[in-house]
Design a protein around this motif. Structure first.
Motif, PDB file in Angstrom:
ATOM      1  N   ILE A 134       0.830  -1.207   0.000  1.00  0.00           N
ATOM      2  CA  ILE A 134       0.000   0.000   0.000  1.00  0.00           C
ATOM      3  C   ILE A 134       0.865   1.257   0.000  1.00  0.00           C
ATOM      4  O   ILE A 134       0.598   2.215  -0.745  1.00  0.00           O
ATOM      5  CB  ILE A 134      -0.967  -0.020   1.200  1.00  0.00           C
ATOM      6  CG1 ILE A 134      -2.005  -1.139   0.993  1.00  0.00           C
ATOM      7  CG2 ILE A 134      -1.667   1.333   1.369  1.00  0.00           C
ATOM      8  CD1 ILE A 134      -2.834  -1.440   2.216  1.00  0.00           C
ATOM      9  N   ARG A 135       1.920   1.264   0.814  1.00  0.00           N
ATOM     10  CA  ARG A 135       2.835   2.417   0.814  1.00  0.00           C
ATOM     11  C   ARG A 135       3.437   2.637  -0.570  1.00  0.00           C
ATOM     12  O   ARG A 135       3.615   3.771  -1.028  1.00  0.00           O
ATOM     13  CB  ARG A 135       3.962   2.197   1.829  1.00  0.00           C
ATOM     14  CG  ARG A 135       3.563   2.257   3.295  1.00  0.00           C
ATOM     15  CD  ARG A 135       4.800   2.247   4.165  1.00  0.00           C
ATOM     16  NE  ARG A 135       4.504   2.123   5.575  1.00  0.00           N
ATOM     17  CZ  ARG A 135       4.645   0.986   6.265  1.00  0.00           C
ATOM     18  NH1 ARG A 135       5.075  -0.109   5.660  1.00  0.00           N
ATOM     19  NH2 ARG A 135       4.346   0.953   7.552  1.00  0.00           N
ATOM     20  N   MET A 136       3.764   1.542  -1.251  1.00  0.00           N
ATOM     21  CA  MET A 136       4.429   1.617  -2.542  1.00  0.00           C
ATOM     22  C   MET A 136       3.481   2.053  -3.660  1.00  0.00           C
ATOM     23  O   MET A 136       3.820   2.917  -4.469  1.00  0.00           O
ATOM     24  CB  MET A 136       5.032   0.244  -2.890  1.00  0.00           C
ATOM     25  CG  MET A 136       5.826   0.213  -4.189  1.00  0.00           C
ATOM     26  SD  MET A 136       6.364  -1.479  -4.614  1.00  0.00           S
ATOM     27  CE  MET A 136       7.151  -1.956  -3.074  1.00  0.00           C
ATOM     28  N   HIS A 137       2.289   1.445  -3.688  1.00  0.00           N
ATOM     29  CA  HIS A 137       1.389   1.649  -4.824  1.00  0.00           C
ATOM     30  C   HIS A 137       0.328   2.732  -4.586  1.00  0.00           C
ATOM     31  O   HIS A 137      -0.160   3.319  -5.548  1.00  0.00           O
ATOM     32  CB  HIS A 137       0.689   0.331  -5.170  1.00  0.00           C
ATOM     33  CG  HIS A 137       1.616  -0.728  -5.678  1.00  0.00           C
ATOM     34  ND1 HIS A 137       2.086  -0.737  -6.966  1.00  0.00           N
ATOM     35  CD2 HIS A 137       2.166  -1.801  -5.056  1.00  0.00           C
ATOM     36  CE1 HIS A 137       2.891  -1.778  -7.133  1.00  0.00           C
ATOM     37  NE2 HIS A 137       2.959  -2.435  -5.992  1.00  0.00           N
ATOM     38  N   PHE A 138      -0.026   2.954  -3.313  1.00  0.00           N
ATOM     39  CA  PHE A 138      -1.107   3.899  -3.011  1.00  0.00           C
ATOM     40  C   PHE A 138      -0.695   4.850  -1.889  1.00  0.00           C
ATOM     41  O   PHE A 138      -1.350   4.905  -0.836  1.00  0.00           O
ATOM     42  CB  PHE A 138      -2.378   3.137  -2.612  1.00  0.00           C
ATOM     43  CG  PHE A 138      -2.746   2.018  -3.558  1.00  0.00           C
ATOM     44  CD1 PHE A 138      -3.143   2.280  -4.864  1.00  0.00           C
ATOM     45  CD2 PHE A 138      -2.680   0.693  -3.134  1.00  0.00           C
ATOM     46  CE1 PHE A 138      -3.481   1.242  -5.732  1.00  0.00           C
ATOM     47  CE2 PHE A 138      -3.017  -0.346  -3.992  1.00  0.00           C
ATOM     48  CZ  PHE A 138      -3.410  -0.067  -5.292  1.00  0.00           C
ATOM     49  N   PRO A 139       0.377   5.619  -2.101  1.00  0.00           N
ATOM     50  CA  PRO A 139       0.873   6.474  -1.007  1.00  0.00           C
ATOM     51  C   PRO A 139      -0.098   7.561  -0.582  1.00  0.00           C
ATOM     52  O   PRO A 139       0.011   8.102   0.515  1.00  0.00           O
ATOM     53  CB  PRO A 139       2.154   7.085  -1.603  1.00  0.00           C
ATOM     54  CG  PRO A 139       1.950   7.013  -3.090  1.00  0.00           C
ATOM     55  CD  PRO A 139       1.172   5.760  -3.327  1.00  0.00           C
ATOM     56  N   GLU A 140      -1.090   7.874  -1.441  1.00  0.00           N
ATOM     57  CA  GLU A 140      -2.043   8.938  -1.120  1.00  0.00           C
ATOM     58  C   GLU A 140      -3.229   8.441  -0.305  1.00  0.00           C
ATOM     59  O   GLU A 140      -4.150   9.201   0.002  1.00  0.00           O
ATOM     60  CB  GLU A 140      -2.555   9.594  -2.409  1.00  0.00           C
ATOM     61  CG  GLU A 140      -3.419   8.703  -3.286  1.00  0.00           C
ATOM     62  CD  GLU A 140      -2.651   7.832  -4.277  1.00  0.00           C
ATOM     63  OE1 GLU A 140      -3.178   7.614  -5.393  1.00  0.00           O
ATOM     64  OE2 GLU A 140      -1.552   7.367  -3.944  1.00  0.00           O
ATOM     65  N   VAL A 141      -3.252   7.154   0.084  1.00  0.00           N
ATOM     66  CA  VAL A 141      -4.378   6.576   0.810  1.00  0.00           C
ATOM     67  C   VAL A 141      -4.683   7.344   2.093  1.00  0.00           C
ATOM     68  O   VAL A 141      -3.778   7.789   2.803  1.00  0.00           O
ATOM     69  CB  VAL A 141      -4.106   5.087   1.130  1.00  0.00           C
ATOM     70  CG1 VAL A 141      -2.878   4.915   2.025  1.00  0.00           C
ATOM     71  CG2 VAL A 141      -5.333   4.429   1.774  1.00  0.00           C
ATOM     72  N   GLU A 142      -5.974   7.483   2.378  1.00  0.00           N
ATOM     73  CA  GLU A 142      -6.415   8.175   3.596  1.00  0.00           C
ATOM     74  C   GLU A 142      -7.209   7.270   4.526  1.00  0.00           C
ATOM     75  O   GLU A 142      -7.313   7.561   5.722  1.00  0.00           O
ATOM     76  CB  GLU A 142      -7.283   9.376   3.216  1.00  0.00           C
ATOM     77  CG  GLU A 142      -6.541  10.428   2.407  1.00  0.00           C
ATOM     78  CD  GLU A 142      -7.448  11.530   1.901  1.00  0.00           C
ATOM     79  OE1 GLU A 142      -7.104  12.715   2.100  1.00  0.00           O
ATOM     80  OE2 GLU A 142      -8.505  11.211   1.311  1.00  0.00           O
ATOM     81  N   VAL A 143      -7.780   6.185   3.998  1.00  0.00           N
ATOM     82  CA  VAL A 143      -8.602   5.266   4.786  1.00  0.00           C
ATOM     83  C   VAL A 143      -8.339   3.842   4.302  1.00  0.00           C
ATOM     84  O   VAL A 143      -8.236   3.602   3.095  1.00  0.00           O
ATOM     85  CB  VAL A 143     -10.111   5.565   4.639  1.00  0.00           C
ATOM     86  CG1 VAL A 143     -10.955   4.566   5.424  1.00  0.00           C
ATOM     87  CG2 VAL A 143     -10.427   6.994   5.062  1.00  0.00           C
ATOM     88  N   ILE A 144      -8.248   2.904   5.244  1.00  0.00           N
ATOM     89  CA  ILE A 144      -8.181   1.482   4.918  1.00  0.00           C
ATOM     90  C   ILE A 144      -9.559   0.876   5.152  1.00  0.00           C
ATOM     91  O   ILE A 144     -10.213   1.152   6.170  1.00  0.00           O
ATOM     92  CB  ILE A 144      -7.142   0.744   5.787  1.00  0.00           C
ATOM     93  CG1 ILE A 144      -5.743   1.298   5.534  1.00  0.00           C
ATOM     94  CG2 ILE A 144      -7.180  -0.763   5.506  1.00  0.00           C
ATOM     95  CD1 ILE A 144      -5.227   1.101   4.128  1.00  0.00           C
ATOM     96  N   GLY A 145     -10.014   0.051   4.210  1.00  0.00           N
ATOM     97  CA  GLY A 145     -11.306  -0.609   4.353  1.00  0.00           C
ATOM     98  C   GLY A 145     -11.170  -2.112   4.235  1.00  0.00           C
ATOM     99  O   GLY A 145     -10.463  -2.616   3.361  1.00  0.00           O
ATOM    100  N   GLY A 146     -11.838  -2.833   5.112  1.00  0.00           N
ATOM    101  CA  GLY A 146     -11.857  -4.291   5.044  1.00  0.00           C
ATOM    102  C   GLY A 146     -13.127  -4.755   4.354  1.00  0.00           C
ATOM    103  O   GLY A 146     -14.204  -4.205   4.586  1.00  0.00           O
TER     104      GLY A 146
END
Length: 212
Positions: free
Chosen positions: A63-75
């Motif tokens: 996630i850090r590598m591919h989606f560094p702009e992430v603001e929320v994690i969802g399961g």
């Protein structure tokens, strides 16, 4: 650890814990009616602290590598709920989870947790087959005002249908390991014999017709 090594280690862990079972001679039947030589339930890995942490760290790194702009994690319910919470905790991000359908009582929520308008969400899945249920969850988040920028999963069968479904939805998918990695490790570690490879490989190419 390089990604290729991570993929092989994950495959080894799935076999070691019994999260994955290979049974080409007496196949499993999926709810879709497809016959399958493999059964995968990655929730089993949650019972092994070291393996659970390895997967959590590997998903977080992807996630850090591919989606560094992430603001929320969802399961994605239900199998992605626990692992998603672990990843959100490690990344120090807000967490939500997505039900298959809205609740029939109370507030009628399909998404549990606080989701703000336009927040960038990465969803966590334990397993991707055709991608149908995963993308349904992504659609629910988007309809609720979020913005699903990607999905991360522990394992994928690598079906062409799934690849096309994610492409059509314009949602990038990253997976820690896949079916081909698994077969290689299973052969190397003696879970299967060489003569089983042909039938196991043919299943992935046309699962809807396999053994029929």
């Amino acid at each position: 650890m390089q990604k290729s090594n991570t993929a092989l280690q994950i495959a080894s862990y799935l076999l070691e814990t019994g999260a994955v079972k290979l049974r080409p001679e007496t196949p499993f039947t999926w709810s879709s009616g497809w016959l399958s030589p493999i059964y995968c339930d990655n929730r089993v890995t949650l019972s092994y602290p070291a393996i659970r942490s390895f997967i959590k760290n590997a998903l977080s790194e992807e996630i850090r590598m591919h989606f560094p702009e992430v603001e929320v994690i969802g399961g994605v319910a239900t199998a992605g709920i626990a692992q998603g919470a672990l990843v959100a905790d490690l990344l120090d991000l807000p967490y939500i989870y997505v039900r298959p359908e809205p609740k029939s009582h109370g507030m009628g929520n399909q998404i549990e947790g606080r989701l703000l308008p336009d927040q960038k969400v990465v969803l966590i899945e334990d397993l991707v087959s055709t991608g149908g249920s995963s993308l349904k969850a992504a659609s629910a988040v988007n309809v609720a005002g979020g913005n699903v920028i990607g999905m991360a999963a522990i394992f994928t069968y690598g079906f062409e249908k799934a690849t096309q479904n994610f492409k059509d939805a314009n949602i990038p998918l990253v997976c820690l390991s896949n079916y081909q990695n698994l077969l290689g490790i299973a052969l190397e570690q003696g879970y299967i014999q060489t003569e089983m490879l042909e039938t196991l490989s043919s299943w992935r190419k046309a699962p809807e017709r396999w053994k029929k």
